[in-house]
Design a protein around this motif. Structure first.
Motif, PDB file in Angstrom:
ATOM      1  N   TYR A 184      19.413   8.454  85.478  1.00 22.67           N
ATOM      2  CA  TYR A 184      18.600   9.673  85.541  1.00 22.67           C
ATOM      3  C   TYR A 184      18.257  10.055  86.979  1.00 22.67           C
ATOM      4  O   TYR A 184      18.013  11.223  87.276  1.00 22.67           O
ATOM      5  CB  TYR A 184      17.327   9.524  84.709  1.00 22.67           C
ATOM      6  CG  TYR A 184      16.625  10.847  84.503  1.00 22.67           C
ATOM      7  CD1 TYR A 184      17.177  11.810  83.656  1.00 22.67           C
ATOM      8  CD2 TYR A 184      15.451  11.154  85.182  1.00 22.67           C
ATOM      9  CE1 TYR A 184      16.568  13.042  83.486  1.00 22.67           C
ATOM     10  CE2 TYR A 184      14.837  12.382  85.016  1.00 22.67           C
ATOM     11  CZ  TYR A 184      15.401  13.322  84.171  1.00 22.67           C
ATOM     12  OH  TYR A 184      14.803  14.548  84.012  1.00 22.67           O
ATOM     13  N   PHE A 230      17.518   7.773  77.841  1.00 21.72           N
ATOM     14  CA  PHE A 230      18.172   8.504  78.924  1.00 21.72           C
ATOM     15  C   PHE A 230      18.686   9.856  78.440  1.00 21.72           C
ATOM     16  O   PHE A 230      18.461  10.893  79.082  1.00 21.72           O
ATOM     17  CB  PHE A 230      19.323   7.673  79.497  1.00 21.72           C
ATOM     18  CG  PHE A 230      20.288   8.464  80.338  1.00 21.72           C
ATOM     19  CD1 PHE A 230      19.863   9.112  81.489  1.00 21.72           C
ATOM     20  CD2 PHE A 230      21.623   8.589  79.967  1.00 21.72           C
ATOM     21  CE1 PHE A 230      20.744   9.862  82.263  1.00 21.72           C
ATOM     22  CE2 PHE A 230      22.514   9.327  80.724  1.00 21.72           C
ATOM     23  CZ  PHE A 230      22.073   9.970  81.871  1.00 21.72           C
ATOM     24  N   LEU A 254      17.648  13.566  79.545  1.00 22.97           N
ATOM     25  CA  LEU A 254      18.710  14.441  80.043  1.00 22.97           C
ATOM     26  C   LEU A 254      18.643  15.803  79.373  1.00 22.97           C
ATOM     27  O   LEU A 254      18.700  16.849  80.036  1.00 22.97           O
ATOM     28  CB  LEU A 254      20.070  13.784  79.776  1.00 22.97           C
ATOM     29  CG  LEU A 254      21.316  14.582  80.155  1.00 22.97           C
ATOM     30  CD1 LEU A 254      21.606  14.417  81.642  1.00 22.97           C
ATOM     31  CD2 LEU A 254      22.529  14.121  79.337  1.00 22.97           C
TER      32      LEU A 254
END
Length: 529
Positions: free
Chosen positions: A446, A472, A476
């Motif tokens: 990230y 993650f 995102l």
């Protein structure tokens, strides 16, 4: 004489200067005047703030008076005194604070009291924290669990297990409650057989964040966790559990885990390639000469990913025996020799390379494999080793390596906690014309997103420490500009519900280990033209 006589008539700068002196001196003679200023403020934000600072300073030097003031009806003053008692660990305040907690009906006030008691510490308030472990306010529950951890309260184990079990139920497993997170950490801190057996039994909890917290907690425990994890390395254990247990044993890196892992290979506890890969990688991470026996056996496996994992482990354990065995296998030629040479290059196993470099034709075949790579990092790693080797032949071989490899214009981000998996991704992606970026966990990945780096495709593992794949991907998808980028999740998970959960976070598709380079390229091609 008090410095605060005529204070209200002073100029602003004089007021600030005087209050600074009072806060530093901590003279109890100033207390009454400060209390008057606190209860009847001047309505000047800066001055009123400094009054609180000065009052804190004076009270910090007078435990008896601070405890007496806890009984005052003034709500603001009580809160200030509660905080001072905690900050300066006034032990004599404990009975008063406990009575206040018992009588509290307002959760915010109760939280203040419990915070103060937690800072003071000591077993006197243990029963109070136990009684609040099922409070309706989650912050109070979390505070109570943290204190039970500090006191290593074995009596609370059944309640703590209940948090984790409830979060695994059909209607609750999709979100990791903060209370579950803290319960796992508390159980790890308590550290009894019952607590650690329970944590290990939840390695494959249905919620990925809980799995990560379990993994992180066991890794932090280190060698203390090894006997409990060793129980999972068994022919009777489910595939996913054995993979996760092997991963954690590899993270811990304790040699006491080696016998169980080597037995799993020798006695073929599982024929599943993903399980064998996890075990070989763990043996390599532990990195002892004893493990070389199993790693050498792993070279016979037909799975290229296993060969890369084995070579990654062997690179730190090169000795004449290892070199002799590699020369023997590669010298026989055929597909197995090619697989090993490719693995040396993919894993950037420069120590193995150095050992084989002078072995005549084998060294030449190996150098050809290095030169054929399209990965600039591979060329850089082996160029550095050739400089170290030195000599005319090494100079000539360095000239064969391009100074830079022209990227294909497409970029890919690969995320995995396995060094050998990241090496494999680099090899596959560069051969497919991608410029690869790799990250060891979701948090690391990230950081590239926060820099607004652009990618054509993202490939991520599901289960990772620090930040797992689902967390993650969720972050995102919440970031501007990354809503549509294709995400392929690589997993060994056999449970369908995990893929459904991953899709909800924004994963586009899946590929299951083990896979070939062509299979991954084909999967990427479905999303990137």
């Amino acid at each position: 004489m008090s410095m605060l006589i005529g204070f209200r008539e002073k100029s602003f700068l004089d007021k600030i200067s005087i209050l600074n002196e009072v806060a530093t001196a901590k003279d109890p003679v100033e207390l009454e005047a400060l209390l008057d200023l606190f209860q009847n403020p001047l309505e000047d934000t800066s001055v009123d703030y400094m009054v609180v600072t000065a009052l804190n300073g004076v009270l910090s030097a007078d435990e008896q008076k601070t405890v007496e003031l806890l009984s005052k009806e003034d709500g603001k003053l009580r809160i200030l005194c509660i905080r001072v008692c905690g900050e300066f660990q006034f032990k004599s305040a404990v009975p008063v604070l406990m009575q206040m907690a018992d009588e509290a009906s307002d959760p915010d006030f109760l939280f203040e009291v419990l915070t103060s008691l937690s800072k003071i510490g000591g077993p006197e308030s243990l029963e109070l924290f136990r009684s609040n472990i099922n409070n309706d306010d989650d912050l109070i529950v979390v505070m109570s669990i943290e204190m039970l951890a500090e006191l290593k309260d074995e009596q609370s184990i059944p309640e703590l297990k209940g948090f984790v079990e409830r979060n695994n139920e059909e209607d609750r497993y999709e979100v990791c409650d903060l209370t579950t997170w803290k319960a796992v950490e508390c159980l790890a801190t308590i550290g009894t057989d019952e607590a650690l057996d329970f944590i290990v039994s939840n390695l494959h909890h249905r919620n990925p964040t809980v799995r990560r917290v379990v993994t992180d907690s066991l890794t932090v425990l280190g060698s203390r966790a090894v006997p409990y994890l060793n129980k999972i390395i068994s022919p009777d254990t489910a595939k996913d559990d054995m993979i996760l247990a092997a991963n954690v044993l590899g993270f811990i890196g304790d040699k006491e885990a080696l016998d169980g892992l080597m037995d799993a290979i020798e006695k073929q506890y599982s024929t599943d390639s993903s399980v064998k890969y996890a075990i070989y990688e763990a043996i390599g991470r532990i990195g002892t000469m004893k493990g070389v026996i199993s790693l050498i056996d792993g070279l016979e496996d037909d799975d290229e990913l296993i060969t890369v994992a084995v070579m990654t482990g062997l690179d730190g354990l090169v000795n004449p025996g290892v070199t002799k065995k590699l020369v023997e296998i590669v010298g026989q030629g055929g597909s197995k020799a090619g697989k090993i040479l490719r693995a040396i290059v993919t894993a950037k196993a420069v120590n193995v390379f150095q050992a084989l470099y002078a072995e005549g034709k084998i060294g030449r075949f190996l150098m050809n494999a290095v030169a054929a790579s399209k990965d600039a990092e591979v060329h850089e790693a082996f160029r550095a080793k050739l400089v170290e080797i030195g000599g005319a032949e090494a100079e000539a071989d360095m000239a064969r390596l391009p100074e830079a490899v022209v990227a294909g214009g497409k970029r890919a981000l690969a995320v995995d906690d396995s060094k050998s998996m990241l090496a494999l991704y680099r090899s596959i992606l560069t051969s497919g014309g991608y410029e690869p970026t790799v990250a060891e966990n979701g948090q690391d990945a990230y950081s590239h997103i926060e820099l607004s780096e652009e990618f054509d495709v993202i490939i991520t593992d599901m289960n990772m420490p620090v930040m797992d794949g689902m967390e993650f991907v969720s972050k995102l998808r919440q970031t501007n500009g990354y809503a549509d980028i294709p995400v392929i999740m690589v997993t060994t998970e056999s449970e369908y519900s995990q893929q459904e959960l991953a899709r909800k976070t924004g994963v586009n598709d899946f590929i299951t280990k083990p896979f070939t380079a062509d299979q991954l390229k084909a999967k990427i091609a479905e999303y990137v033209s």
